[in-house]
Design a protein around this motif. Sequence first.
Motif, mmCIF file in Angstrom:
data_model
loop_
_atom_site.group_PDB
_atom_site.id
_atom_site.type_symbol
_atom_site.label_atom_id
_atom_site.label_comp_id
_atom_site.label_asym_id
_atom_site.label_seq_id
_atom_site.Cartn_x
_atom_site.Cartn_y
_atom_site.Cartn_z
ATOM 1 N N SER A 72 50.021 -1.838 54.166
ATOM 2 C CA SER A 72 50.644 -0.676 55.023
ATOM 3 C C SER A 72 49.417 -0.780 56.466
ATOM 4 O O SER A 72 50.096 -0.344 57.659
ATOM 5 C CB SER A 72 50.916 -0.078 54.818
ATOM 6 N N MET A 73 48.475 -1.856 56.347
ATOM 7 C CA MET A 73 47.731 -1.998 57.826
ATOM 8 C C MET A 73 47.754 -2.494 58.703
ATOM 9 O O MET A 73 48.233 -3.685 58.588
ATOM 10 C CB MET A 73 45.916 -2.019 56.644
ATOM 11 N N ASN A 74 47.603 -2.335 60.092
ATOM 12 C CA ASN A 74 47.911 -3.347 61.280
ATOM 13 C C ASN A 74 46.112 -3.415 61.178
ATOM 14 O O ASN A 74 45.110 -3.401 60.651
ATOM 15 C CB ASN A 74 47.907 -2.336 61.823
ATOM 16 N N LYS A 75 46.198 -4.295 62.740
ATOM 17 C CA LYS A 75 44.391 -5.781 62.594
ATOM 18 C C LYS A 75 43.652 -5.076 62.859
ATOM 19 O O LYS A 75 42.432 -5.138 62.237
ATOM 20 C CB LYS A 75 44.900 -6.511 63.760
ATOM 21 N N SER A 76 43.706 -3.673 63.700
ATOM 22 C CA SER A 76 42.638 -3.091 63.873
ATOM 23 C C SER A 76 41.830 -1.791 62.412
ATOM 24 O O SER A 76 41.181 -1.702 62.072
ATOM 25 C CB SER A 76 42.783 -1.837 64.612
ATOM 26 N N GLU A 77 43.295 -1.059 61.812
ATOM 27 C CA GLU A 77 42.903 -0.590 60.590
ATOM 28 C C GLU A 77 41.956 -1.568 59.198
ATOM 29 O O GLU A 77 40.777 -0.881 58.581
ATOM 30 C CB GLU A 77 44.241 -0.167 59.619
ATOM 31 N N LEU A 78 42.536 -2.981 59.452
ATOM 32 C CA LEU A 78 42.372 -4.335 58.490
ATOM 33 C C LEU A 78 40.519 -4.059 58.886
ATOM 34 O O LEU A 78 39.717 -4.195 57.379
ATOM 35 C CB LEU A 78 42.977 -5.039 58.528
ATOM 36 N N VAL A 79 40.492 -3.795 60.291
ATOM 37 C CA VAL A 79 38.951 -3.942 60.717
ATOM 38 C C VAL A 79 37.909 -3.070 60.413
ATOM 39 O O VAL A 79 36.647 -3.455 59.918
ATOM 40 C CB VAL A 79 39.081 -4.388 62.243
ATOM 41 N N LYS A 80 38.343 -1.924 60.410
ATOM 42 C CA LYS A 80 37.337 -0.919 60.173
ATOM 43 C C LYS A 80 37.837 -0.672 58.497
ATOM 44 O O LYS A 80 35.949 -0.602 57.981
ATOM 45 C CB LYS A 80 38.431 0.349 60.438
ATOM 46 N N ALA A 81 38.543 -0.986 57.989
ATOM 47 C CA ALA A 81 38.027 -0.890 56.330
ATOM 48 C C ALA A 81 37.163 -2.010 56.080
ATOM 49 O O ALA A 81 36.084 -1.541 54.774
ATOM 50 C CB ALA A 81 40.127 -0.887 55.663
ATOM 51 N N LEU A 82 37.541 -3.457 56.301
ATOM 52 C CA LEU A 82 36.302 -4.014 55.999
ATOM 53 C C LEU A 82 35.359 -3.541 56.380
ATOM 54 O O LEU A 82 34.210 -4.674 55.217
ATOM 55 C CB LEU A 82 36.646 -5.855 56.365
ATOM 56 N N ARG A 83 34.867 -3.108 57.448
ATOM 57 C CA ARG A 83 33.529 -2.815 57.704
ATOM 58 C C ARG A 83 32.978 -1.866 57.387
ATOM 59 O O ARG A 83 31.555 -1.872 57.039
ATOM 60 C CB ARG A 83 33.651 -2.204 59.828
ATOM 61 N N ASN A 84 33.810 -1.253 56.971
ATOM 62 C CA ASN A 84 33.662 0.055 55.917
ATOM 63 C C ASN A 84 33.338 -0.130 54.460
ATOM 64 O O ASN A 84 32.728 0.472 53.556
ATOM 65 C CB ASN A 84 34.461 1.506 55.906
ATOM 66 N N HIS A 85 33.324 -1.424 54.048
ATOM 67 C CA HIS A 85 33.681 -1.815 52.505
ATOM 68 C C HIS A 85 32.052 -1.860 52.317
ATOM 69 O O HIS A 85 31.319 -2.477 52.726
ATOM 70 C CB HIS A 85 34.495 -2.194 52.572
#
Length: 85
Positions: A72-85
């Motif tokens: 359910s994430m858009n591209k910017s949310e995916l980028v943020k989630a990947l960086r925070n992982h």
Amino acid sequence: MPRAQIKDEKKYQSLRDKGESKEKAARIANASASQGSKKVGRRGGKSPSYDDWSKDELMRRAREIGISGRSSMNKSELVKALRNH
């Protein structure tokens, strides 16, 4: 309290404060402690920024590392989630 697996606790904490993941901060802190930060700094930066990846590539990477809610994430949310992982 210092962790046995972290060779340069000060560098580790500095990287964590800047928002790096635990794994990345430990990897950089340990590499710079054994090889010197100048050598490690010259070696970095070979992978393109997540901002340059397509949404499909980001979704694939998020699936690989097990980020929940990725569908359910858009591209910017995916980028943020990947960086925070």
